[in-house]
Design a protein around this motif. Structure first.
Motif, mmCIF file in Angstrom:
data_model
loop_
_atom_site.group_PDB
_atom_site.id
_atom_site.type_symbol
_atom_site.label_atom_id
_atom_site.label_comp_id
_atom_site.label_asym_id
_atom_site.label_seq_id
_atom_site.Cartn_x
_atom_site.Cartn_y
_atom_site.Cartn_z
ATOM 1 N N GLY A 1 -20.257 28.419 2.441
ATOM 2 C CA GLY A 1 -19.665 29.594 3.056
ATOM 3 C C GLY A 1 -18.285 29.622 3.703
ATOM 4 O O GLY A 1 -17.998 30.235 4.771
ATOM 5 N N LEU A 2 -17.711 28.587 3.155
ATOM 6 C CA LEU A 2 -16.331 27.984 3.844
ATOM 7 C C LEU A 2 -15.291 28.717 2.925
ATOM 8 O O LEU A 2 -15.405 29.192 1.832
ATOM 9 C CB LEU A 2 -16.106 26.437 3.628
ATOM 10 N N PRO A 3 -13.944 28.548 3.413
ATOM 11 C CA PRO A 3 -12.796 29.480 2.842
ATOM 12 C C PRO A 3 -12.444 28.530 1.577
ATOM 13 O O PRO A 3 -12.614 27.270 1.591
ATOM 14 C CB PRO A 3 -11.732 29.099 3.913
ATOM 15 N N VAL A 4 -12.646 29.196 0.530
ATOM 16 C CA VAL A 4 -12.416 28.314 -0.776
ATOM 17 C C VAL A 4 -10.951 28.160 -1.078
ATOM 18 O O VAL A 4 -10.369 28.835 -1.635
ATOM 19 C CB VAL A 4 -13.347 29.081 -1.981
ATOM 20 N N THR A 5 -10.725 26.503 -1.004
ATOM 21 C CA THR A 5 -9.213 26.519 -1.072
ATOM 22 C C THR A 5 -9.005 25.134 -2.141
ATOM 23 O O THR A 5 -7.969 25.186 -2.688
ATOM 24 C CB THR A 5 -8.709 25.925 0.238
ATOM 25 N N GLY A 6 -9.909 24.461 -2.569
ATOM 26 C CA GLY A 6 -10.010 23.419 -3.235
ATOM 27 C C GLY A 6 -9.202 22.291 -2.804
ATOM 28 O O GLY A 6 -8.803 21.329 -3.655
ATOM 29 N N THR A 7 -8.773 22.470 -1.584
ATOM 30 C CA THR A 7 -7.777 21.244 -1.000
ATOM 31 C C THR A 7 -8.816 20.245 -0.169
ATOM 32 O O THR A 7 -9.441 20.466 0.503
ATOM 33 C CB THR A 7 -6.938 22.154 -0.219
ATOM 34 N N PRO A 8 -8.335 18.937 -0.734
ATOM 35 C CA PRO A 8 -9.224 17.849 0.361
ATOM 36 C C PRO A 8 -8.743 17.897 1.621
ATOM 37 O O PRO A 8 -7.398 18.142 1.868
ATOM 38 C CB PRO A 8 -8.902 16.797 -0.709
ATOM 39 N N SER A 9 -9.271 17.197 2.466
ATOM 40 C CA SER A 9 -9.139 17.294 4.111
ATOM 41 C C SER A 9 -9.868 16.011 4.735
ATOM 42 O O SER A 9 -10.941 15.815 4.299
ATOM 43 C CB SER A 9 -8.932 18.296 4.728
ATOM 44 N N GLN A 10 -9.341 15.642 5.503
ATOM 45 C CA GLN A 10 -10.209 14.592 6.523
ATOM 46 C C GLN A 10 -11.246 15.464 7.121
ATOM 47 O O GLN A 10 -12.505 14.962 7.048
ATOM 48 C CB GLN A 10 -9.565 14.285 7.562
ATOM 49 N N ASP B 1 -11.642 8.059 -9.010
ATOM 50 C CA ASP B 1 -10.432 7.168 -8.982
ATOM 51 C C ASP B 1 -9.488 7.408 -7.925
ATOM 52 O O ASP B 1 -8.221 6.836 -8.131
ATOM 53 C CB ASP B 1 -9.528 7.477 -10.348
ATOM 54 N N GLY B 2 -9.955 8.178 -6.977
ATOM 55 C CA GLY B 2 -8.684 8.710 -5.866
ATOM 56 C C GLY B 2 -7.563 9.636 -6.415
ATOM 57 O O GLY B 2 -6.662 9.974 -5.559
ATOM 58 N N VAL B 3 -7.640 10.049 -7.613
ATOM 59 C CA VAL B 3 -6.626 11.326 -8.062
ATOM 60 C C VAL B 3 -7.292 12.410 -7.983
ATOM 61 O O VAL B 3 -8.114 12.826 -8.719
ATOM 62 C CB VAL B 3 -6.245 10.831 -9.680
ATOM 63 N N ILE B 4 -6.699 13.465 -7.314
ATOM 64 C CA ILE B 4 -7.366 14.661 -6.947
ATOM 65 C C ILE B 4 -6.770 15.778 -8.037
ATOM 66 O O ILE B 4 -5.626 16.367 -7.758
ATOM 67 C CB ILE B 4 -6.996 15.131 -5.529
ATOM 68 N N SER C 1 0.670 -1.164 -0.055
ATOM 69 C CA SER C 1 0.087 -0.133 0.076
ATOM 70 C C SER C 1 0.745 1.120 -0.084
ATOM 71 O O SER C 1 2.177 1.061 0.073
ATOM 72 C CB SER C 1 -0.828 0.054 1.319
ATOM 73 N N PHE C 2 0.364 2.571 -0.324
ATOM 74 C CA PHE C 2 0.877 3.603 -0.410
ATOM 75 C C PHE C 2 0.448 4.470 0.989
ATOM 76 O O PHE C 2 -0.411 4.214 1.473
ATOM 77 C CB PHE C 2 0.412 4.456 -1.529
ATOM 78 N N PRO C 3 1.524 5.285 1.580
ATOM 79 C CA PRO C 3 0.872 5.985 2.699
ATOM 80 C C PRO C 3 -0.028 6.990 2.510
ATOM 81 O O PRO C 3 -0.305 7.330 1.210
ATOM 82 C CB PRO C 3 2.283 6.595 3.259
ATOM 83 N N PRO C 4 -0.572 7.557 3.312
ATOM 84 C CA PRO C 4 -1.512 8.787 3.172
ATOM 85 C C PRO C 4 -0.955 9.986 2.597
ATOM 86 O O PRO C 4 0.373 9.986 2.529
ATOM 87 C CB PRO C 4 -2.146 9.169 4.568
ATOM 88 N N ASP C 5 -1.516 10.852 1.932
ATOM 89 C CA ASP C 5 -0.823 11.884 1.148
ATOM 90 C C ASP C 5 -0.765 13.129 1.965
ATOM 91 O O ASP C 5 -0.872 12.890 3.207
ATOM 92 C CB ASP C 5 -2.018 12.250 0.047
ATOM 93 N N ALA C 6 -0.361 14.153 1.463
ATOM 94 C CA ALA C 6 0.268 15.423 2.375
ATOM 95 C C ALA C 6 -1.063 15.785 3.020
ATOM 96 O O ALA C 6 -0.870 16.545 4.011
ATOM 97 C CB ALA C 6 0.738 16.460 1.431
ATOM 98 N N ASN C 7 -2.258 15.476 2.615
ATOM 99 C CA ASN C 7 -3.556 15.977 3.443
ATOM 100 C C ASN C 7 -3.992 15.100 4.378
ATOM 101 O O ASN C 7 -5.153 15.157 4.961
ATOM 102 C CB ASN C 7 -4.430 16.512 2.324
ATOM 103 N N GLY C 8 -3.217 13.729 4.499
ATOM 104 C CA GLY C 8 -3.774 12.812 5.459
ATOM 105 C C GLY C 8 -4.877 11.949 4.879
ATOM 106 O O GLY C 8 -5.280 11.256 5.924
ATOM 107 N N LEU C 9 -4.963 11.805 3.522
ATOM 108 C CA LEU C 9 -5.996 11.017 2.951
ATOM 109 C C LEU C 9 -5.359 9.790 2.204
ATOM 110 O O LEU C 9 -4.162 9.938 1.285
ATOM 111 C CB LEU C 9 -6.733 11.692 2.110
ATOM 112 N N THR C 10 -5.886 8.511 2.349
ATOM 113 C CA THR C 10 -5.371 7.372 1.615
ATOM 114 C C THR C 10 -6.319 7.457 0.507
ATOM 115 O O THR C 10 -7.141 8.153 0.287
ATOM 116 C CB THR C 10 -5.710 6.161 2.523
ATOM 117 N N LYS C 11 -5.696 6.553 -0.507
ATOM 118 C CA LYS C 11 -6.477 6.547 -1.884
ATOM 119 C C LYS C 11 -8.002 6.184 -1.556
ATOM 120 O O LYS C 11 -8.964 6.747 -2.226
ATOM 121 C CB LYS C 11 -6.205 5.627 -2.762
#
Length: 382
Positions: A366-375, A347-350, A316-326
């Motif tokens: 109404g959240l900060p608009v970042t486009g970044t995935p997170s837990q 497909d798990g590719v952001i 397996s691969f480790p979680p990404d920089a945002n703490g998310l697995t595939k």
């Protein structure tokens, strides 16, 4: 070869001499180019026309006939979209996990097995002739053009002459343009059928013109090395010939996934920290002559294994920089799409589609608009 087949850019123009000259670019008489974006169709450009006038003399000195030049540049011209795409190339770094999710996706594996079965006779003959595994040839075909479905329809003379005129890599692309003209002069293809990517890579397995000249093969025996045909035989043979002449060893695997620190019969690499390890051989390095990237060579090898019936990677691969697995990323994409924020697939590719979907969701809440995935985002979508 001193230059990689794909080192000119990834991975994947006309002659005008003036308003009344034979080779002038006249957009009112240019043939329509169905399906191409507007910026990949010729537009008037006086500086380009002046450059072509000088180039014609250099091409003649290099042995290109006037007849070939006239036929090649008839209807060709300056393509602004080629320059835009060249300028907008970025060093976009995907993780190996993301790369393999695309390179060996379920769809690509399924299509690859079907393509292998459909062309088994030709592929087995190529393996016997050149010593290159049939699955490896098929995998390169799959990565380069999705098994012939995405060969590119940009006129190569227009593309390479635009890039040669532009000058950023002028010497390299003028060399490609001369090589393309020699291909036309040899009668392998007509100018109208010589199409490819915006950067001039051509056919089922995306050869640049100089590599075509050096390695292309007439496997069908019809007197033409036709890598553009619906029949992929010449293109697949050309790829096999390329690998065979760039160090491929008959009967040797490209490599394999391994556990621990042992690398039986090869060199141990771990391209992504915490991810799978591979023992790779000299044939891995031969694949890199096609595209000088570890990820590409692993993608070819792994896709070839999958086409041959192997399963997914075991590690397996480790979680990404945002703490998310595939699995987390796939679930995030599914939840966004279910709530009306289409990610274009799960497909798990952001990539850009997923990032845009995240931004749209964040804006709607109404959240900060970042486009970044997170837990936290995954939990909120719960």
């Amino acid at each position: 070869m001193s230059i990689s087949r794909r080192s000119f850019g990834f991975g994947l123009m006309a002659l005008g001499l003036g308003a009344c000259s034979e080779g002038a670019t006249n957009t009112s008489t240019l043939p329509s180019v169905g399906g191409l974006p507007a910026d990949l169709r010729p537009v008037p450009n006086a500086a380009y026309d002046a450059w072509v006038a000088g180039f014609r003399q250099r091409a003649s000195a290099a042995g290109i006939s006037n007849g070939t030049l006239n036929a090649a540049f008839r209807g060709a011209g300056y393509l602004p979209g080629v320059i835009k795409r060249d300028r907008n190339q970025t060093e976009f770094k995907r993780s190996l996990e993301d790369y393999l999710s695309i390179a060996a996706s379920d769809e690509r594996v399924s299509k690859g097995r079907a393509a292998y079965a459909r062309h088994r006779g030709t592929l087995n003959a190529l393996e016997q002739t050149y010593g290159v595994d049939a699955e490896i040839i098929t995998a390169i075909w799959g990565l380069e053009s999705f098994f012939g479905e995405r060969r590119g329809d940009v006129p190569v003379i227009s593309a390479t002459s635009t890039l040669a005129f532009d000058g950023r890599r002028g010497a390299f692309f003028e060399k490609q343009l001369i090589a393309a003209l020699r291909i036309l002069q040899n009668g392998d293809i007509s100018a109208a059928r010589m199409t490819g990517s915006w950067a001039g890579a051509m056919g089922h397995t995306q050869f640049i013109p100089t590599s075509y000249q050096a390695f292309a093969v007439d496997f069908t025996g019809d007197g033409r090395r036709d890598i553009w045909s619906e029949d992929p035989s010449d293109a697949l043979a050309s790829t096999a010939a390329y690998l065979a002449r760039n160090g491929w060893t008959r009967g040797l695997r490209w490599g394999q996934e391994v556990s621990g620190t042992a690398a039986p019969g090869g060199t141990l690499i771990q391209p992504q920290a915490g991810g799978p390890k591979f023992a790779v051989t000299s044939n891995f390095r031969a694949i890199k002559r096609y595209n000088n990237s570890d990820a590409y060579a692993i993608g070819v090898g792994h896709l070839a294994d999958r086409i041959g019936g192997a399963g997914p990677l075991r590690s397996s691969f480790p979680p990404d920089a945002n703490g998310l697995t595939k699995d987390d990323r796939i679930l995030l994409q599914k939840r966004l799409t279910a709530q009306g924020f289409d990610t274009g697939g799960a497909d798990g590719v952001i990539g850009p589609n997923s990032e845009n979907a995240i931004r749209a969701y964040q804006q709607s809440r109404g959240l900060p608009v970042t486009g970044t995935p997170s837990q936290a985002l995954l939990g909120a979508l719960g």
